[in-house]
Design a protein around this motif. Structure first.
Motif, PDB file in Angstrom:
ATOM      1  N   VAL A 115       0.860  -1.184   0.000  1.00  0.00           N
ATOM      2  CA  VAL A 115       0.000   0.000   0.000  1.00  0.00           C
ATOM      3  C   VAL A 115       0.895   1.233   0.000  1.00  0.00           C
ATOM      4  CG1 VAL A 115      -1.740   1.309   1.276  1.00  0.00           C
ATOM      5  CG2 VAL A 115      -1.831  -1.206   1.251  1.00  0.00           C
ATOM      6  N   LEU A 116       0.663   2.123  -0.941  1.00  0.00           N
ATOM      7  CA  LEU A 116       1.397   3.385  -1.016  1.00  0.00           C
ATOM      8  C   LEU A 116       0.473   4.508  -0.561  1.00  0.00           C
ATOM      9  CD1 LEU A 116       3.149   2.901  -4.485  1.00  0.00           C
ATOM     10  CD2 LEU A 116       4.021   2.343  -2.211  1.00  0.00           C
ATOM     11  N   GLN A 139       0.360  -7.211  -5.743  1.00  0.00           N
ATOM     12  CA  GLN A 139      -0.557  -6.087  -5.912  1.00  0.00           C
ATOM     13  C   GLN A 139       0.010  -4.817  -5.279  1.00  0.00           C
ATOM     14  OE1 GLN A 139      -5.264  -5.786  -5.406  1.00  0.00           O
ATOM     15  NE2 GLN A 139      -4.304  -6.268  -3.452  1.00  0.00           N
ATOM     16  N   ILE A 140      -0.186  -3.702  -5.970  1.00  0.00           N
ATOM     17  CA  ILE A 140       0.116  -2.378  -5.441  1.00  0.00           C
ATOM     18  C   ILE A 140      -1.196  -1.611  -5.338  1.00  0.00           C
ATOM     19  CG2 ILE A 140       1.342  -0.197  -5.788  1.00  0.00           C
ATOM     20  CD1 ILE A 140       3.254  -2.504  -5.356  1.00  0.00           C
ATOM     21  N   VAL A 141      -1.469  -1.068  -4.170  1.00  0.00           N
ATOM     22  CA  VAL A 141      -2.637  -0.201  -3.998  1.00  0.00           C
ATOM     23  C   VAL A 141      -2.124   1.183  -3.637  1.00  0.00           C
ATOM     24  CG1 VAL A 141      -4.776   0.218  -2.754  1.00  0.00           C
ATOM     25  CG2 VAL A 141      -4.085  -2.139  -3.260  1.00  0.00           C
ATOM     26  N   ALA A 142      -2.258   2.117  -4.576  1.00  0.00           N
ATOM     27  CA  ALA A 142      -1.764   3.476  -4.382  1.00  0.00           C
ATOM     28  C   ALA A 142      -2.931   4.388  -4.010  1.00  0.00           C
ATOM     29  CB  ALA A 142      -1.081   3.974  -5.655  1.00  0.00           C
ATOM     30  N   VAL A 183      -2.466  -5.760   7.811  1.00  0.00           N
ATOM     31  CA  VAL A 183      -1.716  -4.584   7.373  1.00  0.00           C
ATOM     32  C   VAL A 183      -0.559  -4.358   8.343  1.00  0.00           C
ATOM     33  CG1 VAL A 183      -1.798  -2.088   6.976  1.00  0.00           C
ATOM     34  CG2 VAL A 183      -3.746  -3.533   6.298  1.00  0.00           C
ATOM     35  N   VAL A 184       0.654  -4.256   7.806  1.00  0.00           N
ATOM     36  CA  VAL A 184       1.851  -4.060   8.630  1.00  0.00           C
ATOM     37  C   VAL A 184       2.413  -2.673   8.327  1.00  0.00           C
ATOM     38  CG1 VAL A 184       4.089  -4.998   9.296  1.00  0.00           C
ATOM     39  CG2 VAL A 184       2.303  -6.534   8.442  1.00  0.00           C
ATOM     40  N   VAL A 185       2.730  -1.939   9.379  1.00  0.00           N
ATOM     41  CA  VAL A 185       3.204  -0.564   9.253  1.00  0.00           C
ATOM     42  C   VAL A 185       4.559  -0.443   9.942  1.00  0.00           C
ATOM     43  CG1 VAL A 185       2.762   1.842   9.904  1.00  0.00           C
ATOM     44  CG2 VAL A 185       0.875   0.389   9.126  1.00  0.00           C
ATOM     45  N   THR A 186       5.475   0.277   9.311  1.00  0.00           N
ATOM     46  CA  THR A 186       6.767   0.546   9.943  1.00  0.00           C
ATOM     47  C   THR A 186       6.683   1.814  10.774  1.00  0.00           C
ATOM     48  OG1 THR A 186       7.558   1.804   8.040  1.00  0.00           O
ATOM     49  CG2 THR A 186       8.047  -0.554   8.092  1.00  0.00           C
ATOM     50  N   SER A 187       7.491   1.868  11.807  1.00  0.00           N
ATOM     51  CA  SER A 187       7.531   3.037  12.672  1.00  0.00           C
ATOM     52  C   SER A 187       8.936   3.179  13.220  1.00  0.00           C
ATOM     53  CB  SER A 187       6.528   2.889  13.822  1.00  0.00           C
ATOM     54  OG  SER A 187       6.682   3.935  14.764  1.00  0.00           O
ATOM     55  N   PRO A 200       3.397 -11.893   9.186  1.00  0.00           N
ATOM     56  CA  PRO A 200       2.336 -12.686   8.558  1.00  0.00           C
ATOM     57  C   PRO A 200       2.552 -12.807   7.054  1.00  0.00           C
ATOM     58  CG  PRO A 200       1.569 -10.445   8.965  1.00  0.00           C
ATOM     59  CD  PRO A 200       2.947 -10.547   9.570  1.00  0.00           C
ATOM     60  N   TRP A 201       2.007 -13.863   6.471  1.00  0.00           N
ATOM     61  CA  TRP A 201       2.025 -14.033   5.017  1.00  0.00           C
ATOM     62  C   TRP A 201       0.760 -14.760   4.579  1.00  0.00           C
ATOM     63  CZ3 TRP A 201       5.109 -11.932   1.409  1.00  0.00           C
ATOM     64  CH2 TRP A 201       4.953 -12.378   0.081  1.00  0.00           C
ATOM     65  N   PRO A 202       0.038 -14.207   3.617  1.00  0.00           N
ATOM     66  CA  PRO A 202       0.288 -12.924   2.950  1.00  0.00           C
ATOM     67  C   PRO A 202      -0.045 -11.749   3.870  1.00  0.00           C
ATOM     68  CG  PRO A 202      -1.805 -13.843   2.223  1.00  0.00           C
ATOM     69  CD  PRO A 202      -1.161 -14.892   3.096  1.00  0.00           C
ATOM     70  N   CYS A 203       0.448 -10.598   3.505  1.00  0.00           N
ATOM     71  CA  CYS A 203       0.183  -9.391   4.280  1.00  0.00           C
ATOM     72  C   CYS A 203       0.182  -8.203   3.341  1.00  0.00           C
ATOM     73  CB  CYS A 203       1.229  -9.204   5.381  1.00  0.00           C
ATOM     74  SG  CYS A 203       2.888  -8.819   4.754  1.00  0.00           S
ATOM     75  N   ALA A 204      -0.124  -7.036   3.909  1.00  0.00           N
ATOM     76  CA  ALA A 204      -0.054  -5.784   3.149  1.00  0.00           C
ATOM     77  C   ALA A 204       0.862  -4.826   3.904  1.00  0.00           C
ATOM     78  CB  ALA A 204      -1.439  -5.166   2.980  1.00  0.00           C
ATOM     79  N   TRP A 205       1.995  -4.501   3.306  1.00  0.00           N
ATOM     80  CA  TRP A 205       2.899  -3.516   3.890  1.00  0.00           C
ATOM     81  C   TRP A 205       2.440  -2.121   3.475  1.00  0.00           C
ATOM     82  CZ3 TRP A 205       6.649  -3.895   7.441  1.00  0.00           C
ATOM     83  CH2 TRP A 205       7.176  -5.162   7.718  1.00  0.00           C
ATOM     84  N   ALA A 206       2.283  -1.231   4.430  1.00  0.00           N
ATOM     85  CA  ALA A 206       1.878   0.145   4.143  1.00  0.00           C
ATOM     86  C   ALA A 206       3.099   1.055   4.218  1.00  0.00           C
ATOM     87  CB  ALA A 206       0.810   0.614   5.127  1.00  0.00           C
ATOM     88  N   MET A 207       3.373   1.747   3.115  1.00  0.00           N
ATOM     89  CA  MET A 207       4.491   2.682   3.030  1.00  0.00           C
ATOM     90  C   MET A 207       3.932   4.093   2.866  1.00  0.00           C
ATOM     91  SD  MET A 207       7.126   0.823   3.361  1.00  0.00           S
ATOM     92  CE  MET A 207       7.148  -0.958   3.633  1.00  0.00           C
ATOM     93  N   GLY A 208       4.374   5.008   3.726  1.00  0.00           N
ATOM     94  CA  GLY A 208       3.751   6.314   3.781  1.00  0.00           C
ATOM     95  C   GLY A 208       4.546   7.441   3.147  1.00  0.00           C
TER      96      GLY A 208
END
Length: 256
Positions: A115-116, A139-142, A183-187, A200-208
């Protein structure tokens, strides 16, 4: 093979190619994208995509591989100066494809996703797409506010990754409910270090966003937060570098 030679700057196709090359969101209005250079064109063909038009600089046309021309239903040969004028590159690549484009609007469920969230630098976006493809994301979700995925700068930075991914752009954060994966978010200040985390797998990495990070709407959907160790003491990482680390960690976590 239908071959047309063009030498006029006022030709309708030339005008459209110029707009596609120079205006980042023009592909949405015209319904096709311009990909320039043999690397991108080879990548598209390798994925079974069929160009609408193959465009060659006049000096390159006699030596162009025949399969590059045969892939398209129409071939256009431009004077070298004209090709240079429509090119988005400092050193024109001398060939390109006009590819049919239609928006992917339905977020797919249950697939590894990136996720972008308002990532605005085109180079960062393209680099993230390249990492996503390399590490098995599909998949990319922008979200709205992210750089146009099929702009020339993103295409060049993506190095052909576009053709391996399902790309959804211009959606609101509530569309992420369709993902049905964590949904996994970095901080920089919250969560376990990534190399100590069970991912987790599959997962959605969110990049901000480069300066603001992930927005509140996406943050609220996070199932997990992780931190990237930075023993050198920097405050933060470039978002494309962070994405590469995170996506690689996910990719290797489920291989055993």
């Amino acid at each position: 093979m239908n071959i047309t030679e063009i030498s006029s700057r006022d030709n309708a196709l030339v005008k459209e190619l110029r707009r596609l090359s120079r205006e980042s969101g023009m592909y949405r209005r015209l319904g096709y994208a311009w990909i320039e250079g043999d690397h991108l064109c080879r990548a598209a063909l390798a994925r079974g995509l069929q160009p609408k038009v193959a465009v060659f600089a006049k000096s390159f046309w006699p030596q162009a591989p025949v399969e590059w021309a045969q892939a398209a239903s129409k071939v256009v040969v431009l004077d070298d100066a004209l090709f240079a004028d429509i090119s988005g590159l400092e050193s024109p690549a001398r060939m390109g494809y006009v590819m049919p484009w239609a928006a992917d609007v339905q977020v797919r469920s249950g697939v590894p996703t990136v996720v972008l969230d308002r990532v605005q630098d085109a180079g960062n976006v393209g680099s993230i797409l390249r990492s996503a493809s390399a590490f098995g994301f599909q998949q990319i979700v922008a979200l709205k506010g992210t750089a146009a995925l099929w702009s020339q700068k993103v295409l060049r930075a993506g190095m052909g990754a576009h053709f391996a991914l399902y790309l959804v752009e211009g959606v609101e954060a509530d569309a992420l409910a369709q993902l049905q994966v964590p949904v996994v978010v970095t901080s920089s200040h919250r969560g376990d270090l990534i190399h100590h985390s069970s991912l987790p797998w599959p997962c959605a990495w969110a990049m901000g966003h480069e300066g603001q990070g992930v927005g509140p709407a996406v943050e609220a959907m996070a199932a997990q937060h992780v931190r990237i160790a930075q023993p050198g003491g920097e405050e933060s990482l470039n978002v494309a570098a962070a994405a590469a680390i995170c996506l690689h960690a996910s990719a290797v976590s489920h291989l055993d």
